[in-house]
Design a protein around this motif. Structure first.
Motif, PDB file in Angstrom:
ATOM      1  N   LEU A   1     -15.504   1.919 -10.468  1.00 39.01           N
ATOM      2  CA  LEU A   1     -14.894   3.067 -11.143  1.00 39.01           C
ATOM      3  C   LEU A   1     -14.432   4.125 -10.157  1.00 39.01           C
ATOM      4  CD1 LEU A   1     -17.222   3.505 -14.246  1.00 39.01           C
ATOM      5  CD2 LEU A   1     -14.966   2.464 -14.148  1.00 39.01           C
ATOM      6  N   GLY A   2     -15.109   4.234  -9.033  1.00 42.26           N
ATOM      7  CA  GLY A   2     -14.729   5.204  -8.017  1.00 42.26           C
ATOM      8  C   GLY A   2     -13.545   4.751  -7.188  1.00 42.26           C
ATOM      9  N   GLY A   3     -13.226   3.472  -7.255  1.00 43.50           N
ATOM     10  CA  GLY A   3     -12.084   2.956  -6.506  1.00 43.50           C
ATOM     11  C   GLY A   3     -12.412   2.619  -5.070  1.00 43.50           C
ATOM     12  N   ASP A   4     -13.714   2.526  -4.747  1.00 46.36           N
ATOM     13  CA  ASP A   4     -14.105   2.241  -3.364  1.00 46.36           C
ATOM     14  C   ASP A   4     -13.734   0.823  -2.943  1.00 46.36           C
ATOM     15  OD1 ASP A   4     -15.133   4.752  -3.222  1.00 46.36           O
ATOM     16  OD2 ASP A   4     -17.213   4.160  -3.631  1.00 46.36           O
ATOM     17  N   PHE A   5     -13.587  -0.077  -3.899  1.00 46.20           N
ATOM     18  CA  PHE A   5     -13.273  -1.454  -3.554  1.00 46.20           C
ATOM     19  C   PHE A   5     -11.799  -1.636  -3.203  1.00 46.20           C
ATOM     20  CE2 PHE A   5     -12.216  -1.208  -7.939  1.00 46.20           C
ATOM     21  CZ  PHE A   5     -11.205  -2.114  -8.134  1.00 46.20           C
ATOM     22  N   LEU A   6     -10.965  -0.626  -3.460  1.00 49.66           N
ATOM     23  CA  LEU A   6      -9.540  -0.712  -3.138  1.00 49.66           C
ATOM     24  C   LEU A   6      -9.285  -0.172  -1.736  1.00 49.66           C
ATOM     25  CD1 LEU A   6      -8.029   0.490  -6.519  1.00 49.66           C
ATOM     26  CD2 LEU A   6      -8.137  -1.832  -5.652  1.00 49.66           C
ATOM     27  N   THR A   7      -9.861  -0.795  -0.760  1.00 49.76           N
ATOM     28  CA  THR A   7      -9.681  -0.349   0.617  1.00 49.76           C
ATOM     29  C   THR A   7      -8.383  -0.918   1.168  1.00 49.76           C
ATOM     30  OG1 THR A   7     -10.923  -2.240   1.415  1.00 49.76           O
ATOM     31  CG2 THR A   7     -12.165  -0.216   1.001  1.00 49.76           C
ATOM     32  N   ALA A   8      -7.953  -0.398   2.276  1.00 45.47           N
ATOM     33  CA  ALA A   8      -6.686  -0.822   2.870  1.00 45.47           C
ATOM     34  C   ALA A   8      -6.723  -2.291   3.256  1.00 45.47           C
ATOM     35  CB  ALA A   8      -6.371   0.042   4.088  1.00 45.47           C
TER      36      ALA A   8
ATOM     37  N   VAL B   1      -8.505  -4.774   1.923  1.00 46.77           N
ATOM     38  CA  VAL B   1      -8.450  -5.609   0.725  1.00 46.77           C
ATOM     39  C   VAL B   1      -7.045  -5.604   0.156  1.00 46.77           C
ATOM     40  CG1 VAL B   1      -9.302  -5.841  -1.642  1.00 46.77           C
ATOM     41  CG2 VAL B   1     -10.886  -5.258   0.198  1.00 46.77           C
ATOM     42  N   MET B   2      -6.417  -4.460   0.140  1.00 55.15           N
ATOM     43  CA  MET B   2      -5.053  -4.358  -0.389  1.00 55.15           C
ATOM     44  C   MET B   2      -4.085  -5.164   0.472  1.00 55.15           C
ATOM     45  SD  MET B   2      -5.326  -2.673  -3.114  1.00 55.15           S
ATOM     46  CE  MET B   2      -3.712  -2.116  -3.555  1.00 55.15           C
ATOM     47  N   ARG B   3      -4.250  -5.123   1.773  1.00 56.79           N
ATOM     48  CA  ARG B   3      -3.372  -5.884   2.656  1.00 56.79           C
ATOM     49  C   ARG B   3      -3.544  -7.387   2.443  1.00 56.79           C
ATOM     50  NH1 ARG B   3      -5.134  -4.331   7.889  1.00 56.79           N
ATOM     51  NH2 ARG B   3      -5.973  -2.398   7.159  1.00 56.79           N
ATOM     52  N   LYS B   4      -4.774  -7.819   2.236  1.00 56.90           N
ATOM     53  CA  LYS B   4      -5.011  -9.247   2.041  1.00 56.90           C
ATOM     54  C   LYS B   4      -4.476  -9.723   0.701  1.00 56.90           C
ATOM     55  CE  LYS B   4      -9.131  -9.825   4.883  1.00 56.90           C
ATOM     56  NZ  LYS B   4     -10.569 -10.137   4.860  1.00 56.90           N
ATOM     57  N   GLN B   5      -4.493  -8.886  -0.305  1.00 59.22           N
ATOM     58  CA  GLN B   5      -4.148  -9.306  -1.663  1.00 59.22           C
ATOM     59  C   GLN B   5      -2.774  -8.815  -2.116  1.00 59.22           C
ATOM     60  OE1 GLN B   5      -6.050 -11.427  -3.135  1.00 59.22           O
ATOM     61  NE2 GLN B   5      -7.658 -11.310  -1.590  1.00 59.22           N
ATOM     62  N   ILE B   6      -1.935  -8.325  -1.239  1.00 58.30           N
ATOM     63  CA  ILE B   6      -0.643  -7.754  -1.640  1.00 58.30           C
ATOM     64  C   ILE B   6       0.243  -8.805  -2.312  1.00 58.30           C
ATOM     65  CG2 ILE B   6       0.546  -8.101   0.565  1.00 58.30           C
ATOM     66  CD1 ILE B   6       0.834  -5.004  -1.656  1.00 58.30           C
ATOM     67  N   GLY B   7       0.184 -10.036  -1.862  1.00 61.82           N
ATOM     68  CA  GLY B   7       0.980 -11.104  -2.489  1.00 61.82           C
ATOM     69  C   GLY B   7       0.573 -11.342  -3.929  1.00 61.82           C
ATOM     70  N   VAL B   8      -0.726 -11.359  -4.170  1.00 57.04           N
ATOM     71  CA  VAL B   8      -1.229 -11.563  -5.529  1.00 57.04           C
ATOM     72  C   VAL B   8      -0.860 -10.374  -6.415  1.00 57.04           C
ATOM     73  CG1 VAL B   8      -3.329 -11.839  -6.908  1.00 57.04           C
ATOM     74  CG2 VAL B   8      -3.112 -13.016  -4.721  1.00 57.04           C
ATOM     75  N   ILE B   9      -0.960  -9.179  -5.878  1.00 57.17           N
ATOM     76  CA  ILE B   9      -0.638  -7.973  -6.647  1.00 57.17           C
ATOM     77  C   ILE B   9       0.839  -7.987  -7.039  1.00 57.17           C
ATOM     78  CG2 ILE B   9      -0.452  -5.458  -6.503  1.00 57.17           C
ATOM     79  CD1 ILE B   9      -2.999  -5.576  -4.719  1.00 57.17           C
ATOM     80  N   ILE B  10       1.707  -8.347  -6.113  1.00 53.20           N
ATOM     81  CA  ILE B  10       3.146  -8.407  -6.409  1.00 53.20           C
ATOM     82  C   ILE B  10       3.423  -9.491  -7.448  1.00 53.20           C
ATOM     83  CG2 ILE B  10       5.386  -9.011  -5.421  1.00 53.20           C
ATOM     84  CD1 ILE B  10       4.499  -7.560  -2.869  1.00 53.20           C
TER      85      ILE B  10
ATOM     86  N   ASP C   1     -11.117  -0.358   7.645  1.00 49.14           N
ATOM     87  CA  ASP C   1     -12.184   0.295   6.906  1.00 49.14           C
ATOM     88  C   ASP C   1     -13.463  -0.482   7.153  1.00 49.14           C
ATOM     89  OD1 ASP C   1     -10.415   2.124   5.862  1.00 49.14           O
ATOM     90  OD2 ASP C   1      -9.931   0.848   4.151  1.00 49.14           O
ATOM     91  N   ALA C   2     -14.510   0.071   6.669  1.00 46.81           N
ATOM     92  CA  ALA C   2     -15.771  -0.638   6.774  1.00 46.81           C
ATOM     93  C   ALA C   2     -15.671  -1.919   5.956  1.00 46.81           C
ATOM     94  CB  ALA C   2     -16.898   0.237   6.263  1.00 46.81           C
ATOM     95  N   LEU C   3     -16.334  -2.940   6.411  1.00 47.19           N
ATOM     96  CA  LEU C   3     -16.282  -4.204   5.700  1.00 47.19           C
ATOM     97  C   LEU C   3     -16.841  -4.015   4.295  1.00 47.19           C
ATOM     98  CD1 LEU C   3     -17.485  -6.630   8.488  1.00 47.19           C
ATOM     99  CD2 LEU C   3     -15.159  -6.305   7.639  1.00 47.19           C
ATOM    100  N   PRO C   4     -16.164  -4.586   3.308  1.00 47.47           N
ATOM    101  CA  PRO C   4     -16.646  -4.392   1.948  1.00 47.47           C
ATOM    102  C   PRO C   4     -17.972  -5.101   1.746  1.00 47.47           C
ATOM    103  CG  PRO C   4     -14.829  -5.949   1.978  1.00 47.47           C
ATOM    104  CD  PRO C   4     -14.966  -5.383   3.357  1.00 47.47           C
ATOM    105  N   SER C   5     -18.816  -4.456   1.018  1.00 44.90           N
ATOM    106  CA  SER C   5     -20.124  -5.053   0.779  1.00 44.90           C
ATOM    107  C   SER C   5     -19.981  -6.143  -0.273  1.00 44.90           C
ATOM    108  CB  SER C   5     -21.113  -3.983   0.315  1.00 44.90           C
ATOM    109  OG  SER C   5     -20.679  -3.433  -0.911  1.00 44.90           O
TER     110      SER C   5
END
Length: 152
Positions: free
Chosen positions: A53-60, A62-71, A40-44
């Motif tokens: 609120l729109g959920g734009d910060f939950l890009t693929a 970011v989710m891939r980098k933080q999956i360990g923390v989320i689990i 995705d585009a690099l997060p600003s």
């Protein structure tokens, strides 16, 4: 010679058609690669309320980098909820046992007071009077003191 020229022209046309097809395939491959990117585009750096609120910060990415923390957070949340449930069950059991203990104390106190009441001298004398076949009676004389000399 016409046959040779015709064959030559047909070969040139076939080669030209093959080149055009190859160009089309290359262009199609490029288009597919551009569209099939998972990046995705690099997060600003600035997250606005609208983006959150729109959920734009939950890009693929970011989710891939933080999956360990989320689990880890999900696992800790499950442990927290199960621990709280267990503690509530223990508190309910403790309250029930405290009620039973209080009831048992009251019963023991009532039994003790009844026994004390029955063991009073006046009640014992009344029971002896009412039970006529008893050999026991109230003494009319005070008890005798018997003295024994130690030398004997």
């Amino acid at each position: 010679m016409d046959d040779k020229e015709n064959v030559k022209q047909e070969r040139q046309q076939a080669a030209e058609t093959a080149r055009e097809e190859l160009k089309k395939q290359v262009q199609l491959t490029k288009a597919i690669r551009e569209q099939a990117r998972e990046e995705d585009a690099l997060p600003s750096a600035s997250y606005t309320l609208r983006k959150i609120l729109g959920g734009d910060f939950l890009t693929a990415e970011v989710m891939r980098k933080q999956i360990g923390v989320i689990i880890l957070v999900a696992f800790m949340t499950m442990i927290y909820v199960s621990n709280r449930y267990s503690c509530q069950q223990d508190m309910i059991e403790i309250n029930e046992l405290q009620k039973e203990l209080k009831d048992a104390k009251y019963k023991a106190l009532a039994s003790s007071s009844q026994l004390t009441e029955m063991c009073r001298e006046s009640n014992v004398l009344n029971m002896l009077k009412s039970n006529k076949d008893s050999v026991l009676h109230i003494p009319n004389q005070p008890p005798y003191i018997i003295t024994v000399p130690e030398n004997e």
